[in-house]
Design an enzyme around this catalytic site. Structure first.
Site, PDB file in Angstrom:
ATOM      1  CE  LYS A 144       7.140 -23.903   7.942  1.00 11.20           C
ATOM      2  NZ  LYS A 144       8.174 -23.593   6.955  1.00 11.20           N
ATOM      3  NE  ARG A 170      11.427 -29.585   6.721  1.00 14.35           N
ATOM      4  CZ  ARG A 170      10.864 -29.149   7.839  1.00 14.35           C
ATOM      5  NH1 ARG A 170       9.734 -28.481   7.795  1.00 14.35           N
ATOM      6  NH2 ARG A 170      11.438 -29.371   9.003  1.00 14.35           N
TER       7      ARG A 170
HETATM    8  C1  7PJ Z   1      11.349 -25.471   6.772  1.00 13.30           C
HETATM    9  C2  7PJ Z   1      12.537 -26.175   6.975  1.00 13.30           C
HETATM   10  C3  7PJ Z   1      11.002 -25.075   5.445  1.00 13.30           C
HETATM   11  C4  7PJ Z   1      13.033 -26.135   4.730  1.00 13.30           C
HETATM   12  C5  7PJ Z   1      11.552 -25.859   8.870  1.00 13.30           C
HETATM   13  C6  7PJ Z   1       8.515 -25.969  10.526  1.00 13.30           C
HETATM   14  C7  7PJ Z   1       9.687 -25.121  10.847  1.00 13.30           C
HETATM   15  N1  7PJ Z   1      13.373 -26.516   5.964  1.00 13.30           N
HETATM   16  N2  7PJ Z   1      12.646 -26.405   8.303  1.00 13.30           N
HETATM   17  N3  7PJ Z   1      11.884 -25.425   4.464  1.00 13.30           N
HETATM   18  N4  7PJ Z   1      10.739 -25.295   7.967  1.00 13.30           N
HETATM   19  N5  7PJ Z   1      13.837 -26.443   3.692  1.00 13.30           N
HETATM   20  O1  7PJ Z   1       8.592 -27.053   9.943  1.00 13.30           O
HETATM   21  O2  7PJ Z   1       7.397 -25.504  10.925  1.00 13.30           O
HETATM   22  O3  7PJ Z   1       9.995 -24.419   5.152  1.00 13.30           O
HETATM   23  S1  7PJ Z   1      11.288 -25.915  10.598  1.00 13.30           S
END
Ligand code: 7PJ
Length: 287
Positions: free
Chosen positions: A229, A263
């Site tokens: 990010k 994640r």
């Molecule tokens: C997140 C997500 C996060 C959860 C994305 C990216 C953007 N779901 N989906 N938490 N970010 N739960 O991965 O850069 O931070 S999409």
């Protein structure tokens, strides 16, 4: 640190997810240009191969997303999201027998992927779309609710909080947890996420991680997503491809502050960082 969050096993459809220790969730984008520039069939094969690779590297969950939620991203139609996500979920479930989470805000998508065998729902909009609470409740699956102020299209336009960001996030998540419980989603199905990078300045993101123990009041498993990010880019001056070392530092700090699902895009390196961190945290705990 060892008493937070409560040790818990989530029932994710046919799979159980033991969160008595931190786990890594691998990101699988189902957006058109994520894999190969060939036809849809090739793209799904490539996505499946990538999922297999992430599982071999130690991912406990594969998170499939068909909508780009990057700042400024334009919305996709329901049909387009279904066309991207459903065939991939079906093949992941049938061919790899993996715990599949689906990153969606659409009740129709939630219902469809539940029928196809997905094991978890992940909604960056915290089930605030009409019908989403009911669809998630009916799924019987665990749900991750995430903090975000505004919508992806406008969220980075001068984000502001009247109270310290960790308090704003905790209050918001407590309200969403209550809404979930009212809708029939019991606490043993809930995961919370502070939403790094969603409607937050660099200072908000850094402070939120530093003070992440504020989320302990919720007494629920915490998921974090910071992989690649822009907060990493802003601190280190790195392009998206150069953000892995910074991301591992953030994953380490998140585990130390109680996160139980990390994640990420780069599963193998993150599994090592998480396991190393966990070994230190556990030292002496079981004596
Ligand atoms: C997140 C997500 C996060 C959860 C994305 C990216 C953007 N779901 N989906 N938490 N970010 N739960 O991965 O850069 O931070 S999409």
């Amino acid at each position: 640190m060892s008493e937070f969050p409560p040790s818990t096993v989530l029932q994710c459809g046919r799979h159980s997810l033991d969160l008595s220790r931190p786990r890594v969730m691998g990101i699988l984008n189902a957006t058109p240009d994520s894999f190969s520039d060939g036809g849809r069939f090739n793209a799904i094969d490539a996505a499946l191969a990538h999922a297999e690779h992430m599982l071999a590297e130690g991912a406990a969950i594969i998170d499939v997303g068909g909508e780009s939620t990057r700042p400024g991203a334009s919305p996709v139609s329901l049909q387009e999201e279904l066309d991207r996500v459903a065939p991939l979920v079906e093949r992941l479930v049938n061919e790899l027998d993996v715990l599949v989470s689906v990153d969606t805000s659409c009740p129709e998508v939630m219902r469809e992927v539940t029928a196809l065998g997905a094991g978890m729902l992940n909604d960056v909009r915290s089930l605030r779309r009409p019908g989403a609470l009911d669809a998630a409740a009916a799924s019987q699956l665990p749900v991750c609710v995430m903090h975000m102020q505004g919508e992806p299209g406008d969220m980075q336009r001068d984000p502001h909080y009247d109270v310290p960001v960790e308090d704003a996030v905790t209050t918001f998540l407590a309200e969403r947890v209550a809404a979930c419980e009212t809708a029939g989603i019991s606490r043993d199905r809930l995961i919370v996420d502070p939403g790094f990078g969603f409607a937050k300045t660099l200072e908000h993101n850094l402070r939120l991680l530093k003070r992440m123990d504020a989320l302990a009041h919720l007494e629920l498993p915490v998921l974090v997503g910071m992989s690649r990010k822009s907060l990493i880019g802003k601190v280190l001056g790195r392009t998206v491809e150069e953000r892995l070392p910074g991301g591992l530092a953030l994953a380490t700090l998140a585990v130390e502050r109680g996160a139980r699902i990390i994640r990420v895009h780069d599963v193998g390196p993150c599994v090592d960082a998480v396991n190393m961190t966990w070994a230190v945290l556990q030292e002496g705990e079981n004596q």
